[in-house]
Write an enzyme that holds these catalytic residues in place. Structure first.
Site, short mmCIF file in Angstrom:
data_model
loop_
_atom_site.label_atom_id
_atom_site.label_comp_id
_atom_site.label_asym_id
_atom_site.label_seq_id
_atom_site.Cartn_x
_atom_site.Cartn_y
_atom_site.Cartn_z
CD GLU A 135 -5.09 -6.17 -1.68
OE1 GLU A 135 -4.62 -5.02 -1.55
OE2 GLU A 135 -5.84 -6.69 -0.85
CD GLU B 277 -1.71 4.53 4.55
OE1 GLU B 277 -1.25 5.36 5.36
OE2 GLU B 277 -2.41 3.56 4.89
CB CYS C 16 -10.72 -3.10 -0.33
SG CYS C 16 -10.12 -2.30 -1.84
CB CYS D 53 -5.14 -1.49 -2.04
SG CYS D 53 -6.54 -0.81 -1.15
CG ASN E 155 -0.47 -0.27 2.52
OD1 ASN E 155 0.58 -0.89 2.67
ND2 ASN E 155 -1.15 0.20 3.53
CB CYS F 166 -8.27 -4.78 -4.34
SG CYS F 166 -7.20 -3.39 -3.90
N1 THU Z 1 -5.34 -1.71 2.16
C1 THU Z 1 -4.73 -2.49 1.23
O1 THU Z 1 -3.57 -2.28 0.88
N2 THU Z 1 -5.44 -3.53 0.70
C2 THU Z 1 -6.74 -3.80 1.00
O2 THU Z 1 -7.34 -4.67 0.37
C3 THU Z 1 -7.41 -3.07 2.07
C4 THU Z 1 -6.69 -1.91 2.63
C5 THU Z 1 -4.59 -0.58 2.71
C6 THU Z 1 -5.13 0.75 2.32
C7 THU Z 1 -4.62 1.63 3.44
O3 THU Z 1 -3.32 2.09 3.09
C8 THU Z 1 -4.53 0.72 4.63
O4 THU Z 1 -4.62 -0.61 4.13
C9 THU Z 1 -5.63 0.92 5.67
O5 THU Z 1 -6.87 0.88 5.06
#
Ligand code: THU
Length: 137
Positions: free
Chosen positions: A55, A44, A93, A53, A42, A96
């Site tokens: 994935e 941010e 999520c 994310c 991820n 994704c």
């Molecule tokens: N996140 C992912 O990388 N993959 C997911 O499928 C769900 C959430 C990340 C996004 C964010 O940077 C952190 O997790 C908290 O939501």
């Protein structure tokens, strides 16, 4: 066994996560049909909605490197400071899942893991039933 190795790669990918806002680090390892593994983490942003994310990072990186066919993806996630094993399975999520559907299709194997030997495995069609996409092809 490829599952254990793919989970190990996801754990390595997670170390690259950029998550100064949530402190929740996610790693993904996407397996191309010829055996190559693509890392994702991820990424941010101070403008939260601009984050990506793990994935999707893995999928977009793989596509940019010329890969088009995928077999499986392993995903791990947990708070930065928390040691292994992770407290929960980090399921992809909804966004994704949609992106994985587009490029991996219904038979893509999704492996969510707390550690190399504690995991669950699903087909994408189980996690995203009645998906949108085939109507457009
Ligand atoms: N996140 C992912 O990388 N993959 C997911 O499928 C769900 C959430 C990340 C996004 C964010 O940077 C952190 O997790 C908290 O939501």
């Amino acid at each position: 066994m490829y599952r254990t190795e793919l989970i190990h790669e996801a754990i390595l990918a997670r170390k690259k996560a950029y998550c100064p806002y949530s402190h929740f680090a996610v790693g993904a390892a996407l397996l191309g049909e010829n055996g190559k593994v693509y890392h994702g983490c991820n990424v941010e942003n101070a403008s939260y909605g601009a984050g990506n994310c793990a994935e999707r990072t893995a999928v977009y990186s793989a596509i940019a490197q010329g890969e088009r066919k995928f077999t499986a993806i392993a995903v791990v996630g947990g708070y930065e400071a928390h040691p292994l094993p992770f407290e929960t399975y980090a399921f992809p999520c909804g966004v994704c899942r949609q992106v994985l559907w587009e490029l991996g299709g219904p038979n893509l194997h999704i492996i969510v893991a707390k550690s190399e030997d504690d995991y669950q495995e699903y087909k994408l069609s189980e996690l995203l039933p009645k998906a949108f996409g085939d109507q457009m092809k």
